[in-house]
Design a protein around this motif. Sequence first.
Motif, mmCIF file in Angstrom:
data_model
loop_
_atom_site.group_PDB
_atom_site.id
_atom_site.type_symbol
_atom_site.label_atom_id
_atom_site.label_comp_id
_atom_site.label_asym_id
_atom_site.label_seq_id
_atom_site.Cartn_x
_atom_site.Cartn_y
_atom_site.Cartn_z
ATOM 1 N N ALA A 198 42.469 30.382 39.660
ATOM 2 C CA ALA A 198 41.099 30.594 40.126
ATOM 3 C C ALA A 198 40.814 29.799 41.400
ATOM 4 N N ASP A 212 42.692 34.202 46.599
ATOM 5 C CA ASP A 212 41.724 34.583 47.632
ATOM 6 C C ASP A 212 41.004 35.859 47.205
ATOM 7 N N PRO A 213 39.677 35.842 47.150
ATOM 8 C CA PRO A 213 38.933 37.060 46.792
ATOM 9 C C PRO A 213 39.234 38.254 47.698
ATOM 10 N N ALA A 214 39.814 38.003 48.866
ATOM 11 C CA ALA A 214 40.144 39.097 49.776
ATOM 12 C C ALA A 214 41.202 40.021 49.185
ATOM 13 N N TRP A 215 42.092 39.478 48.346
ATOM 14 C CA TRP A 215 43.127 40.323 47.730
ATOM 15 C C TRP A 215 43.114 40.307 46.201
ATOM 16 N N LEU A 216 42.324 39.440 45.601
ATOM 17 C CA LEU A 216 42.234 39.385 44.139
ATOM 18 C C LEU A 216 41.245 40.434 43.631
ATOM 19 N N LEU A 217 41.729 41.330 42.773
ATOM 20 C CA LEU A 217 40.878 42.380 42.216
ATOM 21 C C LEU A 217 40.389 42.022 40.815
ATOM 22 N N LYS A 218 41.270 41.462 39.974
ATOM 23 C CA LYS A 218 40.897 41.085 38.611
ATOM 24 C C LYS A 218 41.745 39.900 38.174
ATOM 25 N N GLU A 219 41.178 39.105 37.260
ATOM 26 C CA GLU A 219 41.930 38.012 36.635
ATOM 27 C C GLU A 219 41.817 38.187 35.129
ATOM 28 N N LEU A 234 47.091 38.507 37.309
ATOM 29 C CA LEU A 234 46.126 38.924 38.311
ATOM 30 C C LEU A 234 46.434 40.354 38.727
#
Length: 266
Positions: free
Chosen positions: A128, A132-139, A149
């Motif tokens: 967490a 990077d939220p730029a490439w993270l879709l779900k955790e 991820l």
Amino acid sequence: MNPLIASDLDRTLIYSTAALGLRMPDADAPRLLCVEVYEHKPLSYMTETAAALLTGLARTATFVPTTTRTREQYRRIRLPGPPPRFAICANGGELLVDGESDTGWRRRVEAGLAAECATLEEVRTHLARTADPAWLLKERTAEDLFAYLVVDRALLPEEWVKELSAWAEPRGWTVSLQGRKLYAVPAPLTKSAAVAEIARRTGPCEVLAAGDSLLDADLLLAADRGWRPGHGELADAGWTAPHVTALTTRGVAAGEEILRAFGGTA
């Protein structure tokens, strides 16, 4: 002596639309059987020929689906042939016997992880903090055993994956990137350990295995004979072993070739 066949599912025996790899002319494409539906839509397939081969294997071998999927995700799949007596989910963390979880096996797994690895919470906190939220879709977490991820592969930095692997290794965890999913899994949580338990219960037998990802390497190494397709993490890394056949076939056709190989030895 009938063999025990332990095979990975996704991108080994069954394939999403994106992973089918149908590069031949449309008129020459194989007939496909849908084996999984998710949210009212078809999700995973195998060729009809592969389905017939798998059905035939049930008469001559103990077939064990061996997957990193959770139990809920595994139960969406409708493989051809009779329901397997044994199935392995959560990368070896869950052993299903006639569709029900073996609670004794789960307790053994949990005890081993507590003794050897950093906690799931520590790993999730690190993910967490660094993703990077730029490439993270779900955790997500799976069966309270490991984390993964869902990422945008085009934007995911290769260097971040390497840094995560270096951070995880001394804490007893491994990292595997499969399609859009990046897995963080405790190193002792292995498919091979669960397969060994099934072999102990069923008696002496030859163990055959197949898989495409780094999480399948231990399974292939522990088997008497193994196969990997021409795609996936293992193929990309050029990984093999003396008793493992490295196929060049890619996509859903590789699943068919693997089942032919299983049948030739069963």
